[in-house]
Design an enzyme around this catalytic site. Structure first.
Site, PDB file in Angstrom:
ATOM      1  N   SER A 110       0.874  -1.182   0.000  1.00  7.96           N
ATOM      2  CA  SER A 110       0.000   0.000   0.000  1.00  7.96           C
ATOM      3  C   SER A 110       0.901   1.219   0.000  1.00  7.96           C
ATOM      4  CB  SER A 110      -0.869   0.037   1.261  1.00  7.96           C
ATOM      5  OG  SER A 110      -1.611  -1.137   1.389  1.00  7.96           O
ATOM      6  N   LYS A 125      -7.354   1.652  -2.331  1.00  9.04           N
ATOM      7  CA  LYS A 125      -6.884   1.275  -0.997  1.00  9.04           C
ATOM      8  C   LYS A 125      -6.944   2.475  -0.039  1.00  9.04           C
ATOM      9  CE  LYS A 125      -4.707  -1.012   2.270  1.00  9.04           C
ATOM     10  NZ  LYS A 125      -5.267  -2.109   3.015  1.00  9.04           N
ATOM     11  N   LYS A 131       0.755   5.943   8.010  1.00  9.70           N
ATOM     12  CA  LYS A 131       1.352   5.996   6.666  1.00  9.70           C
ATOM     13  C   LYS A 131       0.253   6.119   5.600  1.00  9.70           C
ATOM     14  CE  LYS A 131       1.853   2.157   4.779  1.00  9.70           C
ATOM     15  NZ  LYS A 131       1.149   1.276   3.846  1.00  9.70           N
TER      16      LYS A 131
END
Ligand code: NAD
Length: 297
Positions: free
Chosen positions: A97, A172, A240
């Protein structure tokens, strides 16, 4: 069967690689952790000395499953990276990701070498990685995707092409922002119930089948009542992802106030030493904010 290169054997990459081995694909693997490489080699993979070597040994596909954009950049374009070992006609499938911006940049770089890139991040966590039932959301050339799909299906229960390169990463990010906001809403609601003198568990039972019901409510509210914050999905990975949400939002002029708010909460949790806890630990943030305990005695 064709040999696949697999780089990044962490919580997710390890079980995903093992599922490919179980399906009969010969694997050549690389990770900076020798222990991780050893474990997957004990299941039948061969070790490569670098990402470049893994790319060289692969017939067509090189899969990466790394923490974030800088790691994927390093593995693709850094010293002894994929770009040094790959050849025209190969396909890099990045299942990490990362930022969609970085993904597109790397795709353009690889295209100059005649190498196609597909972004295919996953949702589902370690358990689904082990069972081979991840949700895989992909971006890239349709023909390349269709050819790679049988491999992806060995790791995922659903494998969906969403659009061009980067679209998988954007999907995502959408997933991660919805999950983060949803968990904070659960924590905020349960803290209100507690502060108002109403049993949060009974609130949960009363609302779970209604419109407020969600997979986040089902998974995370019981964790808050039990103080069960072992990951799962770690706060530092979610931080993140939310940074990547904000970077992407800004790059297209989209406003994401709730994501920014949840990012602040998660940074505060990390600063308290909770970066390794499950993202359900947003419950702890609200406990502190309201001076209540959601944990049942
Ligand atoms: P992890 O930190 O457990 O694993 C990453 C692996 O990459 C490690 O083994 C590390 O040694 C290796 N690595 C780092 N830099 C490297 C380099 N330069 N060369 C070779 N190997 C290198 O992370 P994870 O939990 O497996 O997550 C991987 C990706 O999947 C992340 O982007 C994460 O956001 C995403 N993801 C994780 C989960 C989850 O529940 N853990 C769920 C869905 C998606």
């Amino acid at each position: 069967m064709q040999t696949i290169g697999f780089i990044g054997l962490g919580i997710m990459g390890k079980p995903m690689a093992k599922n490919l081995l179980k399906a009969g694909y010969p694997l050549v693997v690389y990770d900076i952790s020798e222990a991780a490489v050893k474990e997957v080699c004990e299941c039948g993979a061969k070790a490569a000395a670098s990402s470049a070597e893994a790319a060289k040994a692969a017939d067509k596909y090189i899969i990466t499953m790394l923490p974030n954009s800088p790691h994927v950049k390093e593995v693709v374009s850094g010293k002894n990276g994929i770009a040094e070992g790959c050849r025209s006609g190969q396909v890099v499938i990045d299942m990490s990701s990362i930022s969609p911006i970085a993904s597109r940049e790397l795709g353009a770089e690889l295209a100059k070498l005649g190498v196609t890139m597909i972004d295919a991040p996953v949702s589902g966590g370690q358990e689904k990685a082990e069972k081979g039932t991840l949700a895989i959301m992909a971006g890239g050339d349709e023909h390349a995707f269709e050819e790679a799909k049988p491999i992806l299906e060995k790791m995922g229960a659903t494998v969906t092409l969403v659009g061009e390169l980067g679209a998988g990463q954007i999907t995502k990010l959408v997933n991660q922002l919805i999950v983060g906001i949803n968990i904070s809403a659960v924590a905020e609601g349960m803290a209100l119930a507690k502060k108002a003198g109403v049993d949060p568990r009974r609130v949960f039972e009363a609302i779970r089948k209604g419109l407020a019901g969600s997979q986040c409510l089902e998974d995370k509210a019981p964790r808050m009542f039990e103080g069960r914050y072992a990951p799962g999905f770690r706060i530092n990975l979610h931080i993140k992802d939310l940074w990547n949400v904000l970077e992407t939002s800004r790059s297209v002029g989209s406003s994401a106030p709730l994501s920014a708010q949840v990012l602040e909460m998660m940074i505060a949790l990390a600063n308290e030493g909770h970066e390794g806890l499950d993202h359900g630990s947003l419950g702890l943030y609200y406990e502190k904010l309201n001076n209540v305990s959601l944990k049942e005695s």
